[in-house]
Design a protein around this motif. Sequence first.
Motif, mmCIF file in Angstrom:
data_model
loop_
_atom_site.group_PDB
_atom_site.id
_atom_site.type_symbol
_atom_site.label_atom_id
_atom_site.label_comp_id
_atom_site.label_asym_id
_atom_site.label_seq_id
_atom_site.Cartn_x
_atom_site.Cartn_y
_atom_site.Cartn_z
ATOM 1 N N LEU A 1 -44.916 22.443 40.907
ATOM 2 C CA LEU A 1 -45.938 23.134 41.991
ATOM 3 C C LEU A 1 -44.903 23.426 43.291
ATOM 4 O O LEU A 1 -45.175 24.532 43.852
ATOM 5 N N ASN A 2 -44.047 22.506 43.608
ATOM 6 C CA ASN A 2 -43.106 22.836 45.051
ATOM 7 C C ASN A 2 -42.430 24.091 44.669
ATOM 8 O O ASN A 2 -42.343 24.860 45.793
ATOM 9 N N TRP A 3 -41.632 24.166 43.387
ATOM 10 C CA TRP A 3 -40.933 25.595 43.507
ATOM 11 C C TRP A 3 -41.829 26.685 43.374
ATOM 12 O O TRP A 3 -41.323 28.024 43.643
ATOM 13 N N ALA A 4 -42.989 26.541 42.734
ATOM 14 C CA ALA A 4 -43.816 27.873 42.495
ATOM 15 C C ALA A 4 -44.306 27.941 43.853
ATOM 16 O O ALA A 4 -44.382 29.406 44.364
ATOM 17 N N LEU A 5 -44.755 27.226 44.909
ATOM 18 C CA LEU A 5 -45.002 27.451 46.447
ATOM 19 C C LEU A 5 -43.821 27.947 47.308
ATOM 20 O O LEU A 5 -44.075 29.052 47.968
ATOM 21 N N VAL A 6 -42.708 27.382 46.976
ATOM 22 C CA VAL A 6 -41.412 28.044 47.539
ATOM 23 C C VAL A 6 -41.026 29.574 47.249
ATOM 24 O O VAL A 6 -41.203 30.380 48.016
ATOM 25 N N PHE A 7 -41.507 29.824 45.718
ATOM 26 C CA PHE A 7 -41.314 31.143 45.470
ATOM 27 C C PHE A 7 -42.369 32.166 46.129
ATOM 28 O O PHE A 7 -41.951 33.216 46.426
ATOM 29 N N LEU A 8 -43.591 31.657 45.957
ATOM 30 C CA LEU A 8 -44.542 32.646 46.765
ATOM 31 C C LEU A 8 -44.347 32.842 47.878
ATOM 32 O O LEU A 8 -45.007 33.885 48.642
ATOM 33 N N GLN A 9 -43.692 31.689 48.904
ATOM 34 C CA GLN A 9 -43.691 32.050 50.080
ATOM 35 C C GLN A 9 -42.469 32.123 50.595
ATOM 36 O O GLN A 9 -41.933 31.854 51.650
ATOM 37 N N ARG A 10 -41.442 32.709 49.814
ATOM 38 C CA ARG A 10 -39.987 33.254 50.081
ATOM 39 C C ARG A 10 -39.791 33.902 51.376
ATOM 40 O O ARG A 10 -38.847 34.008 52.001
ATOM 41 N N ASN A 11 -40.870 34.695 51.596
ATOM 42 C CA ASN A 11 -40.662 35.672 52.731
ATOM 43 C C ASN A 11 -40.634 34.861 53.965
ATOM 44 O O ASN A 11 -40.449 35.464 55.045
ATOM 45 N N HIS A 12 -41.445 33.715 53.985
ATOM 46 C CA HIS A 12 -41.529 32.841 55.205
ATOM 47 C C HIS A 12 -40.348 31.743 55.130
ATOM 48 O O HIS A 12 -40.341 30.762 56.183
ATOM 49 N N THR A 13 -39.334 31.476 54.497
ATOM 50 C CA THR A 13 -38.918 30.280 54.266
ATOM 51 C C THR A 13 -37.979 30.074 55.674
ATOM 52 O O THR A 13 -37.851 29.014 55.737
ATOM 53 N N CYS A 14 -37.348 30.910 56.058
ATOM 54 C CA CYS A 14 -36.461 31.013 56.989
ATOM 55 C C CYS A 14 -37.017 31.144 58.522
ATOM 56 O O CYS A 14 -36.293 31.284 59.607
ATOM 57 N N LYS A 15 -38.426 31.286 58.550
ATOM 58 C CA LYS A 15 -39.045 31.471 59.814
ATOM 59 C C LYS A 15 -39.649 30.606 60.447
ATOM 60 O O LYS A 15 -40.103 30.691 61.749
ATOM 61 N N SER A 16 -39.621 29.262 59.965
ATOM 62 C CA SER A 16 -40.177 28.232 60.892
ATOM 63 C C SER A 16 -39.645 26.784 60.118
ATOM 64 O O SER A 16 -39.130 26.910 59.093
#
Length: 296
Positions: free
Chosen positions: A16-31
Motif C-alpha cells: 500500500l505504501n509504495w502504491a501510494l508513493v507511485f500514485l503521488q510521485r508528482n508531489h513527492t518533493c513538494k512538501s
Amino acid sequence: MSIPSILLGLGGKCLLNWALVFLQRNHTCKSFLWVFSVSLAVVDSILTLSVTTLHVHADEYALLLGLKLTRYHVCLLVQILGQVYSALQWPVVVVAGLDHFFTVTRRLQPTTAIARWIVCLLVTGFLWYLTALYVFLLSDFIPVMEDVSYYQIHQCWVFHTTQILQVAMFLLLTLGCAALRAGCSTRSFKNPPLRDQITESIHSRTSVVHQALHIFLNTWALFLGFLAALLLLPVGIPAYLGLNIAWLCFLNSLLITVVLCAVCPGSQLAQGLAAVPPDSFCEWRFKFSLAAEDRT
C-alpha cells in the motif's frame, strides 16, 4: 500475535505504501509530508525484509551491522519500530502543519524546488534521529521478551497505538472550532448597514471555511466513518501498522483544511497571493465573489 500474521500485515502495508508513493510521485518533493512518506516506505520495507529473513532462517542467524540476529529478535524489531512509529505521530503533525501554514501564507519558502527538497530531507532525517533517541534513552519503553513455551515460540507481544485517534480527535475539534467561529461571524454581520471592507473580509473568510469543509468531507467521509468505528469499538491498532502512508494522506488533507480554516486567505487565494499545499486526493478549487466580481 503470530509472526506469520505480522509478516502478512507488514507486507500489505509495504504494498500500500509504495502504491501510494507511485500514485503521488508528482508531489513527492513538494512538501515535508511527501518526503517523510518516502522515508516511511523505505523503513517499512527494511523492517519487512529483516523480519522475513529472520523468520525464514529460523535455525540460523543473520548478520546486521555486525550483530547476530536470530528469530528471537523478530519480536524485538517489531516492538521497537512500533514504538518509534507511535512516537512520530505528533512531531509529524506539528512539522507538517507548520509546513502547510508557511505554504499557504507564502512565508519562509525556499527559492527553488531543490532547496525545498533538501530542507525537507534534512528535517525528515533529523526527526527520525530524535525520535529514535527518545525511544531508546528517554521513554519508559521496555520490550516484552519473556520465556515462552515451544508452542508459542512463533508468537509476539505487540503494543497497540492510540495516537492516531488522539491526533484525529484533536484536529477535528480544531476544525469544528474554526467552522463555529466562522458561522458566528456570519450571523453577527448578517445585515450590515454598509457593505464595507470589513464585511467583505468576513464573508470571504466564511466562504473559505465552508468550501474547505465541503471539499474535505466529500473526499474523506468514509474514512471518518472508519475512524469513528475504531473509536467506538474496542479494537486496537498494532503500533507497527499505525503510521502508514494512507493515514498520512488523510492527515495531509485534514491539515490543509485546518490551516485554510484558521488562516482564511480568501482574498489572497482569489488574487493568487496564497497557495494550497499539494494534495492528490482533494481538489482544492475555490470560488469567491469579491467586489461584485466572481473570481475562481
